[in-house]
Design an enzyme around this catalytic site. Structure first.
Site, PDB file in Angstrom:
ATOM      1  N   SER A   1       0.812  -1.218   0.000  1.00 48.75           N
ATOM      2  CA  SER A   1       0.000   0.000   0.000  1.00 48.75           C
ATOM      3  C   SER A   1       0.849   1.274   0.000  1.00 48.75           C
ATOM      4  O   SER A   1       1.617   1.505  -0.909  1.00 48.75           O
ATOM      5  CB  SER A   1      -0.960  -0.052   1.193  1.00 48.75           C
ATOM      6  OG  SER A   1      -1.949   0.925   1.080  1.00 48.75           O
TER       7      SER A   1
ATOM      8  N   ASP B   1      -2.525   6.400  -3.485  1.00 44.64           N
ATOM      9  CA  ASP B   1      -1.355   5.775  -2.861  1.00 44.64           C
ATOM     10  C   ASP B   1      -0.893   4.619  -3.737  1.00 44.64           C
ATOM     11  O   ASP B   1      -1.453   4.385  -4.813  1.00 44.64           O
ATOM     12  CB  ASP B   1      -1.662   5.340  -1.417  1.00 44.64           C
ATOM     13  CG  ASP B   1      -2.689   4.217  -1.347  1.00 44.64           C
ATOM     14  OD1 ASP B   1      -3.456   4.070  -2.316  1.00 44.64           O
ATOM     15  OD2 ASP B   1      -2.743   3.496  -0.335  1.00 44.64           O
TER      16      ASP B   1
ATOM     17  N   ASP C   1      -1.161   1.391  -3.919  1.00 44.16           N
ATOM     18  CA  ASP C   1      -2.053   0.344  -4.448  1.00 44.16           C
ATOM     19  C   ASP C   1      -3.440   0.878  -4.789  1.00 44.16           C
ATOM     20  O   ASP C   1      -4.358   0.109  -5.060  1.00 44.16           O
ATOM     21  CB  ASP C   1      -2.151  -0.834  -3.472  1.00 44.16           C
ATOM     22  CG  ASP C   1      -2.900  -0.480  -2.198  1.00 44.16           C
ATOM     23  OD1 ASP C   1      -2.898   0.709  -1.814  1.00 44.16           O
ATOM     24  OD2 ASP C   1      -3.494  -1.383  -1.576  1.00 44.16           O
TER      25      ASP C   1
ATOM     26  N   ASP D   1      -5.887   2.392  -3.080  1.00 41.72           N
ATOM     27  CA  ASP D   1      -7.111   2.297  -2.270  1.00 41.72           C
ATOM     28  C   ASP D   1      -7.384   3.567  -1.464  1.00 41.72           C
ATOM     29  O   ASP D   1      -8.357   3.658  -0.733  1.00 41.72           O
ATOM     30  CB  ASP D   1      -7.117   1.043  -1.373  1.00 41.72           C
ATOM     31  CG  ASP D   1      -6.036   1.036  -0.305  1.00 41.72           C
ATOM     32  OD1 ASP D   1      -5.212   1.975  -0.281  1.00 41.72           O
ATOM     33  OD2 ASP D   1      -6.013   0.093   0.506  1.00 41.72           O
TER      34      ASP D   1
END
EC number: 5.4.2.10
Length: 450
Positions: free
Chosen positions: A101, A241, A243, A245
């Site tokens: 992430s 960000d 990834d 999400d």
């Protein structure tokens, strides 16, 4: 649990999160997830973000999945919410995302989604842990018939962006948007998305090289986008960000609009149109008191959960709410997806700006954020600290002084021997005094002498 944290298995790539562990996770995780599979053989989607260790871990993970007879579909680079959506679209038995992430590049992680597109339950994770911990591997090892197969599913990216485009009623023509892709999973998707919707847009941090993910950019460094918005004269900026999400926005003046404000703007807009279920937004204990005051003024209700998007989603599912999230930019629109989705959040926010004809600065001004200060104190026993009478007294004393115009939150860290003391008040000076008043007592009573 030894391996699974609040967001899957995390570690330093090639050290604590080694290819050997990824292989075992593929075998054990794949086996558990497919015991109740509706497809025979079971089908699993696999994706990764742009960090350099992703390919190494992906190959090892896929080898593990294939060794227990699973049909694997590789998405290549994709966002976490993209995996959650495509698992449902493809009627797959599970989805696995390789990402850490918003963490720095040396970290990586492996998280699992069930066939419903939601993160795995604690029970399922415990089953996988038990197999990982087992002294001997008794899982099947077919040599020919019964082995899994690997297919490319790169068209998943197009299906995902087409789905996102359908979540707003209108295009984005006439809007000038600045976009920060954090050199992560959204990098290849954002240009297609905004071009399809007819927006005028400028991008930054959309050239991943395997090492530059989240590096001084993205939702954890919104100051980079703030500068870019002003430079380009854009009316709004959105930062994702690694990834994809999370989403943090920036208004036309370069002021940061965090997850709290995004939830409020979108929640209020939906409520006015009768589309916010139970007129309620699900937040975490870290949301600012300014958000709650703005919600109260607009007759909106709030439900609070522990910190972590999985707890927000749990509360939403349990009681039938459709908007929730965190200050950090994890915003969940349960009408559309099962997890925080940065690009989806950006579209919902841009739609409100377009439909209302208001500037983002105007929409965000309703939430007057209170100054916040957080102090971490190393303690001998974080659980005992919460029950300490003198610490309780200090908290009560500060709350009395606040007289409802501020708040205190004292909570243990989930991973370290720390007590976190957070306060919000009208002025920075007040908030500092309040935090230190409690922190001094914690230090004296339970502090670690270093």
């Amino acid at each position: 649990m030894k391996y699974f944290g609040t967001d899957g298995v995390r570690g330093i790539a090639n050290e604590t999160l080694s290819p050997e562990l990824a292989f075992k996770l593929g075998r054990c995780g794949g086996y558990v997830l497919t015991q109740h599979a509706s497809n025979k053989p079971a089908r699993v989607l696999v994706a990764r973000d742009t960090r350099i260790s992703g390919q190494m871990l992906e190959q090892a993970l896929i080898a593990g999945l294939l060794s227990v007879g699973i049909e694997v579909f590789s998405l290549g680079v994709m966002t976490t919410p993209g995996v959650a959506y495509l698992v449902r679209l493809q009627d797959a038995d599970a989805g696995i995302m390789i990402s850490a992430s918003h963490n720095p590049v040396q970290d990586n992680g492996i998280k699992f989604f069930g066939s419903d597109g939601y993160k795995l339950s604690d029970e399922k994770e415990e089953e996988i842990e038990a197999l990982l911990e087992s002294d001997e591997d008794t899982l099947p090892r077919p040599s020919a018939e019964g082995l899994g197969t690997l297919s490319d599913y790169r068209e998943g990216a197009l299906k995902y962006t087409q789905f996102l485009e359908q979540t707003i009623p209108d295009d984005l023509e006439g809007m000038h948007i600045a976009v920060d892709g954090a050199n992560g999973s959204t990098s290849a998707l954002v240009s297609r998305l905004f071009a399809d919707l007819g927006a005028d847009f400028d991008t930054m941090a959309t050239n991943p090289d395997g090492l530059n993910i989240n590096k001084g950019v993205g939702s954890t460094h919104p100051e980079a986008l703030a500068k870019f918005v002003v430079e380009k004269g854009a009316q709004v900026g959105v930062a994702f960000d690694g990834d994809g999400d999370r989403c943090i926005a920036v208004d036309e003046n370069g002021e940061i609009v965090d997850g709290d404000k995004i939830m409020f703007i979108c929640g209020k807009y939906l409520s006015e149109r009768g589309r916010l279920k139970k007129d309620t937004i699900v937040t975490t204990v870290m949301s600012n008191i300014g958000l709650y005051k703005a919600m109260k003024e607009n007759n909106l209700n709030s439900v609070q959960t522990k910190v972590g998007d999985r707890y927000v989603v749990e509360a939403m599912r349990k009681d039938g709410y459709n908007v929730g999230g965190e200050q950090s930019g994890h915003v969940v629109f349960l009408d559309f997806n099962t997890t925080g989705d940065g690009m989806l959040t950006a579209l919902q926010l841009l739609n409100v700006i377009k439909q209302t004809g208001k500037k983002l600065s105007e929409l965000a001004a309703e939430v007057k954020t209170y100054p916040q200060e957080l102090v971490n104190i190393k303690v001998t026993d974080k659980k005992a600290a919460l029950d300490n009478e003198k610490i309780k007294e200090a908290i009560a004393k500060v709350e009395e002084k606040m007289a409802g115009d501020g708040r205190v939150l004292v909570r243990p860290s989930g991973t370290e021997d720390l007590l976190r003391v957070m306060a919000e008040a009208k002025t920075q000076e007040l908030v500092h005094d309040y935090v230190m008043e409690i922190a001094d007592v914690v230090e004296a009573e339970m502090g670690v002498n270093e």
